[in-house]
Design a protein around this motif. Structure first.
Motif, short mmCIF file in Angstrom:
data_model
loop_
_atom_site.label_atom_id
_atom_site.label_comp_id
_atom_site.label_asym_id
_atom_site.label_seq_id
_atom_site.Cartn_x
_atom_site.Cartn_y
_atom_site.Cartn_z
N ALA A 80 -30.86 8.36 39.48
CA ALA A 80 -31.90 8.91 38.45
C ALA A 80 -32.51 10.23 38.89
CB ALA A 80 -32.58 7.83 38.18
N ILE A 81 -32.97 10.11 40.36
CA ILE A 81 -33.86 11.29 40.60
C ILE A 81 -32.81 12.48 40.62
CG2 ILE A 81 -34.66 12.25 42.85
CD1 ILE A 81 -35.81 9.24 43.61
N MET A 82 -31.61 12.26 41.11
CA MET A 82 -30.90 13.54 41.38
C MET A 82 -30.45 14.04 39.73
SD MET A 82 -26.92 14.15 43.14
CE MET A 82 -27.91 13.91 44.69
N ALA A 83 -30.31 13.08 38.81
CA ALA A 83 -30.09 13.69 37.61
C ALA A 83 -31.25 14.29 37.02
CB ALA A 83 -29.88 12.41 36.56
N VAL A 84 -32.69 14.03 37.13
CA VAL A 84 -33.40 14.52 36.66
C VAL A 84 -33.76 15.76 37.34
CG1 VAL A 84 -36.03 14.57 36.50
CG2 VAL A 84 -34.72 12.32 35.89
N GLY A 85 -33.24 15.83 38.79
CA GLY A 85 -33.65 17.03 39.66
C GLY A 85 -32.58 18.22 39.04
N ILE A 86 -31.44 17.86 38.84
CA ILE A 86 -30.39 18.80 38.49
C ILE A 86 -30.59 19.30 37.23
CG2 ILE A 86 -28.61 17.13 37.41
CD1 ILE A 86 -28.04 20.12 39.92
N LEU A 87 -31.25 18.54 36.28
CA LEU A 87 -31.60 19.07 34.87
C LEU A 87 -32.76 20.26 35.16
CD1 LEU A 87 -32.26 19.16 31.78
CD2 LEU A 87 -33.58 17.26 32.28
N GLY A 88 -33.62 19.77 35.99
CA GLY A 88 -34.48 20.90 36.37
C GLY A 88 -34.14 22.12 37.11
N PHE A 89 -33.10 22.11 37.87
CA PHE A 89 -32.54 22.95 38.61
C PHE A 89 -31.81 23.98 37.63
CE2 PHE A 89 -29.77 25.48 41.47
CZ PHE A 89 -30.28 25.26 42.82
N ALA A 140 -26.42 7.78 49.05
CA ALA A 140 -27.49 6.64 48.96
C ALA A 140 -27.98 6.54 47.55
CB ALA A 140 -28.66 6.83 50.00
N THR A 141 -27.69 5.57 46.95
CA THR A 141 -28.32 5.06 45.48
C THR A 141 -29.68 4.50 45.59
OG1 THR A 141 -27.24 2.95 45.58
CG2 THR A 141 -25.89 4.72 44.99
N HIS A 142 -30.09 3.84 46.52
CA HIS A 142 -31.55 2.96 46.50
C HIS A 142 -31.56 2.29 45.36
CE1 HIS A 142 -32.71 5.59 50.05
NE2 HIS A 142 -32.42 6.57 49.33
N SER A 143 -30.60 1.62 45.00
CA SER A 143 -30.37 0.72 43.92
C SER A 143 -30.55 1.71 42.60
CB SER A 143 -31.37 -0.62 43.73
OG SER A 143 -31.19 -1.29 45.04
N GLY A 144 -29.85 2.72 42.56
CA GLY A 144 -29.78 3.40 41.23
C GLY A 144 -30.87 4.55 41.17
N ALA A 145 -32.04 4.30 41.90
CA ALA A 145 -33.18 5.20 41.77
C ALA A 145 -32.69 6.51 42.22
CB ALA A 145 -34.46 4.69 42.47
N VAL A 201 -23.71 13.51 36.72
CA VAL A 201 -24.27 12.52 37.86
C VAL A 201 -24.55 11.25 37.41
CG1 VAL A 201 -26.58 12.30 39.07
CG2 VAL A 201 -25.76 14.58 38.76
N LEU A 202 -24.96 10.90 36.34
CA LEU A 202 -25.10 9.67 35.84
C LEU A 202 -23.62 8.73 35.74
CD1 LEU A 202 -27.91 9.80 33.14
CD2 LEU A 202 -28.10 9.07 35.63
N LEU A 203 -22.71 9.43 35.21
CA LEU A 203 -21.57 8.83 35.12
C LEU A 203 -20.87 8.74 36.36
CD1 LEU A 203 -20.09 10.92 32.06
CD2 LEU A 203 -21.04 8.45 32.08
N SER A 204 -21.02 9.53 37.42
CA SER A 204 -20.51 9.36 38.64
C SER A 204 -20.95 8.32 39.49
CB SER A 204 -20.70 10.67 39.64
OG SER A 204 -22.03 10.97 39.83
N TRP A 205 -22.15 7.65 38.99
CA TRP A 205 -22.92 6.65 39.91
C TRP A 205 -21.85 5.57 40.78
CZ3 TRP A 205 -26.78 2.73 37.51
CH2 TRP A 205 -27.54 2.02 38.67
N PRO A 206 -20.76 5.03 39.82
CA PRO A 206 -19.81 4.07 40.42
C PRO A 206 -19.16 4.63 41.78
CG PRO A 206 -19.58 3.99 38.08
CD PRO A 206 -20.32 5.18 38.49
N ALA A 207 -18.88 6.08 41.84
CA ALA A 207 -18.28 6.55 42.95
C ALA A 207 -19.17 6.61 44.20
CB ALA A 207 -17.42 7.94 42.86
N TRP A 208 -20.42 6.74 44.02
CA TRP A 208 -21.36 7.03 45.10
C TRP A 208 -21.15 6.26 46.59
CZ3 TRP A 208 -26.80 9.25 44.21
CH2 TRP A 208 -26.66 10.32 43.36
N PRO A 209 -21.00 4.83 46.17
CA PRO A 209 -20.92 4.21 47.56
C PRO A 209 -19.83 4.55 48.41
CG PRO A 209 -21.40 2.93 45.80
CD PRO A 209 -21.36 4.06 45.08
N THR A 210 -18.46 4.83 47.74
CA THR A 210 -17.22 5.32 48.08
C THR A 210 -17.72 6.64 49.00
OG1 THR A 210 -16.10 4.17 46.80
CG2 THR A 210 -14.92 6.01 48.02
N LEU A 211 -18.28 7.60 48.37
CA LEU A 211 -18.80 8.93 49.12
C LEU A 211 -19.65 8.87 50.03
CD1 LEU A 211 -18.66 10.95 45.61
CD2 LEU A 211 -16.99 10.79 47.31
N GLY A 212 -20.31 7.68 50.15
CA GLY A 212 -21.39 7.59 51.23
C GLY A 212 -22.85 7.94 50.82
#
Length: 432
Positions: free
Chosen positions: A135-144, A127-132, A114-125
């Motif tokens: 980070a929230i998704m990365a922590v969430g997928i760890l919990g998942f 929402a990064t919320h300035s990176g937050a 998830v963290l490594l994919s960050w640069p592609a997020w704007p292209t995929l549409g």
């Protein structure tokens, strides 16, 4: 871990014999989780409007698509624990697998992706919320991933009552955080946190439930190397399903054109979720029963698919008619008027859900007949075809989505049917 989107995608272990109370609790928990997910959609839709709803839907879809991949760990854990308890396999050689560390290892790998994919997020549409948001998704997928290990241990030891608690707490946490975010007027990060909030459930159960801790100490029927091979295979199988079912909003957002207005994209994504649920949610819930149905009719080969495919076609056609007649009124009642699409568009999207429904039927048949490679190939052909159609077709996003949802899975269905028919002829079954 079950939401309307996740319930469409996440493969579930076949329930082992259990007391009526445990199964009843599990059924009620599944219904509550699905209902709470729809309530979240209403809350978010009314809070954000269609222009911003597409960002939330893409974020939600990406998270549960990745979570669907992690569910491969739940599947293999369930199988390995049940096999060891039933004495179906000899004691494994090599290092013993510890389930929570296994979930942690997988979760860290997915979080890193998830963290490594960050640069592609704007292209995929997304929402990064300035990176937050990343980070929230990365922590969430760890919990998942940790939750997947916990769910697999509970399922494998037939602790269905505790598994029902896990589903209920998961859904309650997500709904509660979404409600608080709506009340505070936080239309951004609050709903991102709500998306992943339920993944804290594993920690609560480990802290307060001795039965959960005991389940996580269960022995498996395989050693570490075989466990991870099986888990990788299960993850590959569920990745294609997750990408096409819960990940489709990401495809729609990523392939949107300048001529596709943001409100239209949001309205289409919501309509897709609502119109295909009547077919896909029941098919997911009864996946184990469908596989058993085909196992019992293996000698009939491809002919065994006629009745199930006919049934889903009839339901899809009836649903399309209902969507045409009352769909605009119902969406207008629950959401803002900007979410309302014309009846013919809703009917087309409902009819398009037949593609994925048929693919689920033929895929379950392939599994029942022992063709695991064919099962995976059909789903991944459908994923690629749907993505290419969304990108290459002319027209507006609603028309492209309807065609991609019907024709993309259609390629996978054709591959499944061809493979099942050829294997039936090779085994000497009568031709259809």
């Amino acid at each position: 871990m079950t939401t309307p989107a996740a319930a469409e995608s996440a493969p579930r272990p076949a329930p082992a014999p259990a007391g009526a109370g445990g199964l009843r609790a599990l059924t009620l928990a599944t219904v509550f989780a699905a209902a709470s997910g729809y309530l979240i959609m209403v809350i978010v839709g009314r809070s954000l409007g269609p222009a911003d709803y597409r960002l939330f839907a893409s974020y939600w879809g990406a998270f549960f698509a990745l979570g669907g991949v992690a569910n491969g760990l739940m599947q293999e854990t369930t199988r390995a624990v049940r096999a060891a308890r039933g004495g179906q396999s000899p004691a494994p050689f090599g290092p013993r697998v510890r389930l929570l560390p296994a979930g942690l290892m997988l979760g860290l790998g997915l979080a890193a992706a998830v963290l490594l994919s960050w640069p592609a997020w704007p292209t995929l549409g997304l929402a990064t919320h300035s990176g937050a948001g990343v980070a929230i998704m990365a922590v969430g997928i760890l919990g998942f991933a940790l939750q997947a290990a916990t769910a697999g241990a509970l399922s494998g030891t037939e602790r269905w009552g505790m598994y029902a608690v896990l589903l209920t707490v998961d859904a309650t946490l997500r709904l509660a955080v979404a409600g608080v975010a709506w009340w505070l007027g936080d239309a951004g990060l609050g709903f991102a946190v709500a998306t992943v909030a339920g993944t804290l459930t594993w920690a609560l159960l480990v802290a307060f439930s001795a039965a959960t801790r005991a389940a996580l100490r269960s022995a498996l029927d395989v050693g570490r190397s075989a466990f991870w091979r099986h888990t990788g295979s299960a993850m590959l199988a569920s990745a294609g399903t997750s990408a096409l079912v819960v990940g489709f909003p990401v495809f729609v957002t990523a392939t949107a054109r300048e001529s596709d207005s943001a409100p239209l994209v949001g309205a289409v994504i919501l309509a897709i979720t609502l119109t295909r649920a009547p077919l896909l949610v029941p098919l997911t819930s009864f996946q184990s029963a469908i596989i058993v149905y085909f196992v019992e009719r293996r000698a009939r080969g491809v002919r065994a698919l006629a009745a199930p495919l006919g049934l889903v076609t009839a339901v899809g056609v009836a649903g399309a008619g209902a969507a045409w007649l009352i769909g605009p009124w119902l969406i207008g009642l629950l959401f803002e008027d900007e979410f309302v699409l014309p009846g013919p568009v809703l009917a087309a999207l409902t009819a398009a859900s037949l593609g994925t429904a048929a693919l689920m039927i033929t895929g379950n048949a392939a599994l029942a007949f022992g063709h695991h490679l064919l099962y995976n190939a059909g789903w991944w052909v459908a994923v690629v075809a749907a993505a290419v159609l969304l990108l290459a077709l002319p027209g507006t996003v609603d028309a492209r989505s309807a065609i991609a949802l019907l024709a993309g899975p259609g390629f996978g269905v054709a591959l499944h049917l061809l493979g099942i028919a050829r294997s039936g002829r090779a085994e000497g079954h009568p031709a259809p």
